[in-house]
Scaffold this active site. Structure first.
Site, PDB file in Angstrom:
ATOM      1  N   CYS A  11     -44.569  55.776  68.243  1.00 59.62           N
ATOM      2  CA  CYS A  11     -45.766  56.564  68.522  1.00 59.62           C
ATOM      3  C   CYS A  11     -45.918  56.662  70.041  1.00 59.62           C
ATOM      4  CB  CYS A  11     -46.998  55.968  67.835  1.00 59.62           C
ATOM      5  SG  CYS A  11     -47.459  54.320  68.405  1.00 59.62           S
ATOM      6  N   ASN A  14     -47.586  52.472  71.145  1.00 62.08           N
ATOM      7  CA  ASN A  14     -47.031  51.299  70.437  1.00 62.08           C
ATOM      8  C   ASN A  14     -48.062  50.169  70.292  1.00 62.08           C
ATOM      9  OD1 ASN A  14     -44.239  48.929  70.825  1.00 62.08           O
ATOM     10  ND2 ASN A  14     -45.064  49.824  68.980  1.00 62.08           N
ATOM     11  N   CYS A  16     -51.158  51.059  68.223  1.00 58.02           N
ATOM     12  CA  CYS A  16     -51.994  51.420  67.058  1.00 58.02           C
ATOM     13  C   CYS A  16     -51.142  51.817  65.849  1.00 58.02           C
ATOM     14  CB  CYS A  16     -52.944  52.566  67.411  1.00 58.02           C
ATOM     15  SG  CYS A  16     -54.134  52.181  68.707  1.00 58.02           S
ATOM     16  N   ARG A  17     -50.559  53.009  65.884  1.00 57.09           N
ATOM     17  CA  ARG A  17     -49.893  53.545  64.692  1.00 57.09           C
ATOM     18  C   ARG A  17     -48.547  52.914  64.379  1.00 57.09           C
ATOM     19  NH1 ARG A  17     -49.972  59.541  66.649  1.00 57.09           N
ATOM     20  NH2 ARG A  17     -49.798  58.359  68.598  1.00 57.09           N
ATOM     21  N   SER A  18     -47.643  52.856  65.370  1.00 57.59           N
ATOM     22  CA  SER A  18     -46.294  52.371  65.037  1.00 57.59           C
ATOM     23  C   SER A  18     -46.249  50.883  64.687  1.00 57.59           C
ATOM     24  CB  SER A  18     -45.273  52.746  66.117  1.00 57.59           C
ATOM     25  OG  SER A  18     -45.586  52.191  67.373  1.00 57.59           O
ATOM     26  N   ASP A 126     -53.750  60.080  65.714  1.00 56.19           N
ATOM     27  CA  ASP A 126     -53.931  58.937  66.606  1.00 56.19           C
ATOM     28  C   ASP A 126     -55.340  58.368  66.439  1.00 56.19           C
ATOM     29  OD1 ASP A 126     -53.940  57.117  68.625  1.00 56.19           O
ATOM     30  OD2 ASP A 126     -53.065  58.463  70.118  1.00 56.19           O
TER      31      ASP A 126
HETATM   32  P1  4NP Z   1     -50.758  54.780  69.481  1.00 58.34           P
HETATM   33  O1  4NP Z   1     -52.215  55.017  70.085  1.00 58.34           O
HETATM   34  O2  4NP Z   1     -49.854  55.840  70.055  1.00 58.34           O
HETATM   35  O3  4NP Z   1     -50.961  54.956  68.016  1.00 58.34           O
HETATM   36  O4  4NP Z   1     -50.355  53.372  69.870  1.00 58.34           O
HETATM   37  C1  4NP Z   1     -52.453  55.124  71.462  1.00 58.34           C
HETATM   38  C2  4NP Z   1     -52.629  53.978  72.194  1.00 58.34           C
HETATM   39  C3  4NP Z   1     -52.912  54.081  73.560  1.00 58.34           C
HETATM   40  C4  4NP Z   1     -53.002  55.319  74.152  1.00 58.34           C
HETATM   41  C5  4NP Z   1     -52.805  56.459  73.404  1.00 58.34           C
HETATM   42  C6  4NP Z   1     -52.530  56.349  72.060  1.00 58.34           C
HETATM   43  N1  4NP Z   1     -53.320  55.414  75.533  1.00 58.34           N
HETATM   44  O5  4NP Z   1     -53.507  56.539  76.015  1.00 58.34           O
HETATM   45  O6  4NP Z   1     -53.393  54.382  76.213  1.00 58.34           O
END
Ligand code: 4NP
Length: 155
Positions: A11, A14, A16-18, A126
C-alpha cells in the site's frame, strides 16, 4: 517441484492496509495448511521502521491477531525477484509498482481485489484519514481477498 509461494502486499504507508492484508493472509494460510511466506511494504518512505497504525493494531486484535511486531518498510526493485506474487492495495499503488518494476521482474503483479469475485478493479480504500469503522471495512475486504488468494495458491 514448484517453490512455495511468497506474497507481498503493498500500500502507500505500510502502516494501515497492507499490514492488515499480510495478517489476514497469514491467518487464512495457516487455517488452510498452506505453506507460504508473506510480507508487506509501502510505496512511500514516511513510516519506515514504524509499527502499524494503532487503529490497525486494534482491528487485528479484534480478530485475535497480534501485529505489534510488524515494522514498515519501503518496497524496492529486489522485491520483484524475491516474491512470486505482489498484490497492490489500490490502483495508485499498482501504477507506482509498475513504474519501479525491473524488466527482469518475475513476481506476478495484480490488484488485490481483482481476486475477489464482484470486487474486481476496486481499491481497498485508505482508512488513514478515517475512523474505526473504516478499519473494520479494510479488514473485511483484505480478509476476503486473502481467503481467495489462499484458495488460488492451493490449487
Ligand atoms: P496505508 O495508509 O497506505 O494503508 O498504510 C496510509 C498511511 C500513511 C499515510 C498515507 C496512507 N501518510 O500519508 O502518512
Amino acid at each position: 517441484m514448484t517453490a512455495a509461494p511468497s506474497v507481498l502486499f503493498v500500500c502507500l504507508g505500510n502502516i494501515c492496509r497492507s499490514p492488515l492484508a499480510e495478517a489476514a493472509f497469514r491467518h487464512h494460510a495457516a487455517s488452510a495448511g498452506l505453506e507460504a511466506a508473506a510480507d508487506s511494504a509501502g510505496t512511500g518512505d514516511w513510516h519506515i521502521g514504524h509499527p502499524p497504525d494503532p487503529r490497525a493494531i486494534a482491528e487485528a486484535r479484534r480478530h485475535g491477531i497480534d501485529i505489534t511486531g510488524y515494522r514498515a518498510r519501503q518496497v524496492g526493485k529486489a522485491d520483484f525477484g524475491r516474491f512470486t506474487h505482489i498484490l497492490a492495495l489500490d490502483g495508485q499503488n499498482l501504477a507506482d509498482l509498475r513504474r519501479i518494476a525491473p524488466s527482469r521482474a518475475t513476481a506476478r503483479l495484480t490488484l488485490l481485489l481483482d481476486h475477489v469475485p464482484g470486487l474486481e478493479g476496486r481499491p481497498v480504500a485508505d482508512p488513514y484519514w478515517g475512523d474505526a469503522d473504516d478499519f473494520a471495512r479494510t479488514w473485511a475486504e483484505v480478509s476476503r481477498a486473502a481467503e481467495a488468494l489462499v484458495a488460488l495458491l492451493r490449487r
